[in-house]
Design a protein around this motif. Structure first.
Motif, PDB file in Angstrom:
ATOM      1  N   ASN A 387     115.370  89.087  66.353  1.00 15.29           N
ATOM      2  CA  ASN A 387     116.599  88.199  65.993  1.00 15.29           C
ATOM      3  C   ASN A 387     115.825  86.528  66.087  1.00 15.29           C
ATOM      4  N   ASN A 390     118.380  82.534  65.342  1.00 14.06           N
ATOM      5  CA  ASN A 390     118.860  81.911  66.429  1.00 14.06           C
ATOM      6  C   ASN A 390     118.371  82.193  67.815  1.00 14.06           C
ATOM      7  N   LYS A 393     119.835  83.018  71.029  1.00 14.04           N
ATOM      8  CA  LYS A 393     120.873  84.097  70.930  1.00 14.04           C
ATOM      9  C   LYS A 393     120.335  85.465  71.641  1.00 14.04           C
ATOM     10  N   ASN A 394     118.958  85.521  71.907  1.00 15.80           N
ATOM     11  CA  ASN A 394     118.254  86.187  72.690  1.00 15.80           C
ATOM     12  C   ASN A 394     118.469  86.475  74.122  1.00 15.80           C
ATOM     13  N   TYR A 396     120.990  84.587  77.791  1.00 14.61           N
ATOM     14  CA  TYR A 396     121.969  83.480  78.134  1.00 14.61           C
ATOM     15  C   TYR A 396     121.982  83.349  79.473  1.00 14.61           C
ATOM     16  N   SER A 444     119.439  90.410  73.520  1.00 15.34           N
ATOM     17  CA  SER A 444     119.157  90.299  72.190  1.00 15.34           C
ATOM     18  C   SER A 444     119.380  91.575  71.321  1.00 15.34           C
TER      19      SER A 444
END
Length: 547
Positions: A387, A390, A393-394, A396, A444
């Motif tokens: 990815n 973004n 987004k891999n 948190y 991810s």
């Protein structure tokens, strides 16, 4: 039709008083001579000096009882039934079938003569469909076949007191159905349901054939390399105790407080050390120590965050059954390295490596992942893309605190919210409250492919570290550089990966979700040789199963 052809086409088979060529069953109340009435309260068919002590004790029952609304009735009293006064024993003999021949196509036109080798306590249950009582027995016949039979409601009231372990009975007019493997360790694909209209009759005191029925069932043990395919089932295992945790307590969703103790156990068939949980009395009075060989019967196999776990059944230590495993441990096994040391840690890598090698397309072909539990496949392919759109987004930002009510060492891992710009006011976890220093974890999306197709799979923290070569916090601090390095080293490089597949429904739409539970890039000649040797072993195992 197939069952009918099987029955009429099989060779004639007889025993001393048993014949399998049975006529149609016409009535349940038989016309037995009156003098047989005085025989019905004797110790029917139990060989002297033998007792059916198979699988006794429920000291370590699994968490299924936590969420269940059933309760053991310790002072249960039945109605004192001891058998039909006018029972036609001759007709019952003509209707006999071996247990291993029972299937759902027979209807109720059958009888079995079998010994009770195990009887569970009576339990009350209450759910949306009603309430009642139930109890189960394990029965075995002279051919060695064994099956689980469950009595419900009025059937419990009528027959439970009479069904003592070690005694032999005629059983009939029950409903044969597919076995619920999560409740039984027997190698039988069928089980029987009985009610008050079924037939349960003690054999006659002079029945010599009944005395030849064994008073126990041969125990089948599951090896750790097979655990991945046994999630949701009850099994028997032999293992070595590697670690013993302290006694703790956990609160269930129903408000109950249970006592628990976590163990880390292993065997000689897998490099995965598995967490086993003992409950209540088994946790408080645990009699084992590190290095002991332990047998747990009727243990439940579970999966939590892609980690295999066991909930202990009955426990025995250093028995003759486990002696070969103990010798392996003493003679070098204790020096072996295992995945998953420490409670609440590890991945399923050691177990997943034993998945059958197949292609991604077989998920659709075989309908995998559409049942109650997830399925796992192992394939050789490559990573197509990461990815890159973004980068945030891999990963948190997660809560690193001890999970309230969780296992020792189990962290919360819930997503936290920043309080103030850049988390200047700390971070808030919905479960644990305010925390000062959060953790970073991978989540991810990765595109994977093999020779049969491609899918998107989620790499969680352990597999994310393997793919990106660093901690999630390092990825967050320098995302583009880490991603560029991982792309250069991993994309389109051959690798062996294990995928967890489970269909999930969101807003009425069903989608197959894939999780990457293990991935290993093949870089050196030794890597390819090791993978080829695994395939040779798998082919050899397949050939042995087909013989």
């Amino acid at each position: 039709k197939l069952q009918f052809l099987y029955l009429i086409g099989r060779p004639s088979r007889t025993h001393t008083t048993m014949q399998y060529n049975a006529p149609n069953y016409q009535q349940r109340n038989y016309g037995a001579p009156q003098q047989q009435q005085q025989q019905q309260q004797q110790q029917y068919g139990a060989p002297q000096g033998q007792q059916g002590g198979y699988g006794k004790g429920q000291q370590g029952q699994a968490p299924q009882q936590q969420g269940s609304r059933s309760q053991v009735i310790s002072d249960f009293k039945g109605n004192g039934f001891t058998g039909e006064a006018n029972f036609d024993y001759a007709n019952a003999e003509r209707m006999l079938h071996p247990i291993n021949a029972l299937t759902d196509v027979l209807g109720t036109n059958w009888m079995v003569k079998a010994r009770v080798v195990e009887r569970t306590p009576v339990r009350s249950w209450n759910n949306a469909r009603g309430s009642g009582t139930l109890a189960s027995v394990t029965i075995t016949d002279m051919d060695g076949g064994a099956i689980r039979a469950t009595f419900f409601k009025e059937g419990v009231d009528k027959y439970y007191d009479m069904l003592e372990e070690g005694k032999v009975f005629y059983f009939g007019q029950g409903r044969v159905k597919a076995a619920q493997k999560k409740f039984s360790t027997l190698p039988n694909d069928w089980e029987i349901s009985f009610d008050q209209n079924s037939v349960v009759q003690p054999v006659q005191a002079d029945d010599t054939a009944a005395g030849s029925i064994q008073a126990g069932v041969q125990t089948h043990f599951t090896e750790f390399k097979e655990l991945n395919s046994m999630v949701g089932r009850s099994i028997n295992v032999k293992c070595i105790i590697r670690e013993v945790g302290d006694v703790g307590q956990v609160n269930t969703k129903t408000g109950k407080t249970l006592t628990k103790r976590s163990l880390r156990v292993c065997d000689n068939t897998s490099d995965q050390a598995v967490e086993m949980t003992c409950w209540d009395e088994a946790a408080t009075n645990f009699g084992g120590k590190v290095g002991d060989a332990m047998v747990s019967k009727n243990a439940r196999v579970g999966s939590f965050r892609d980690n295999i776990n066991l909930s202990a059944g009955t426990l025995e230590f250093n028995t003759a059954e486990a002696e070969p495993l103990l010798q392996w441990w003493v003679n070098g096994g204790s020096q072996a390295k295992f995945v998953g040391s420490g409670f609440g840690g590890g991945t399923m890598a050691g177990v997943n490596k034993n998945c059958t090698r197949t292609g991604i397309d077989q998920v659709d072909v075989q309908g995998l992942g559409r049942g109650q539990m997830a399925d796992y496949i192992n394939t050789r392919g490559y990573v197509q893309s990461f990815n890159t759109q973004n980068l945030e987004k891999n990963f948190y930002i997660a809560c690193p605190a001890q999970k309230p009510g969780g296992r020792p060492g189990e962290t919360c891992n819930k997503k936290v919210q920043e309080q103030g710009p850049g988390g200047a006011g700390g971070f808030n976890c919905a479960l644990c409250g305010t925390i000062e220093t959060p953790a970073y974890r991978y989540i991810s999306q990765v595109k994977l492919a093999d020779h049969t197709g491609s899918v998107y799979g989620t790499a969680f923290d352990n597999t994310g570290k393997a793919l990106f070569g660093c901690e999630a916090k390092d990825f967050a601090d320098n995302s583009q550089a880490v991603l560029d390095k991982a792309s250069a080293e991993c994309l389109y490089e051959p690798c062996v990966m294990t995928l967890r597949c489970k269909e999930e429904t969101y807003e009425g739409t069903a989608r197959m979700k894939y999780g990457i539970t293990d991935i290993q890039t093949l870089k050196t000649v030794d890597d390819f040789v090791a993978d080829a040797n695994k395939l040779f072993k798998e082919i050899e195992r397949y050939n042995n199963e087909c013989r």
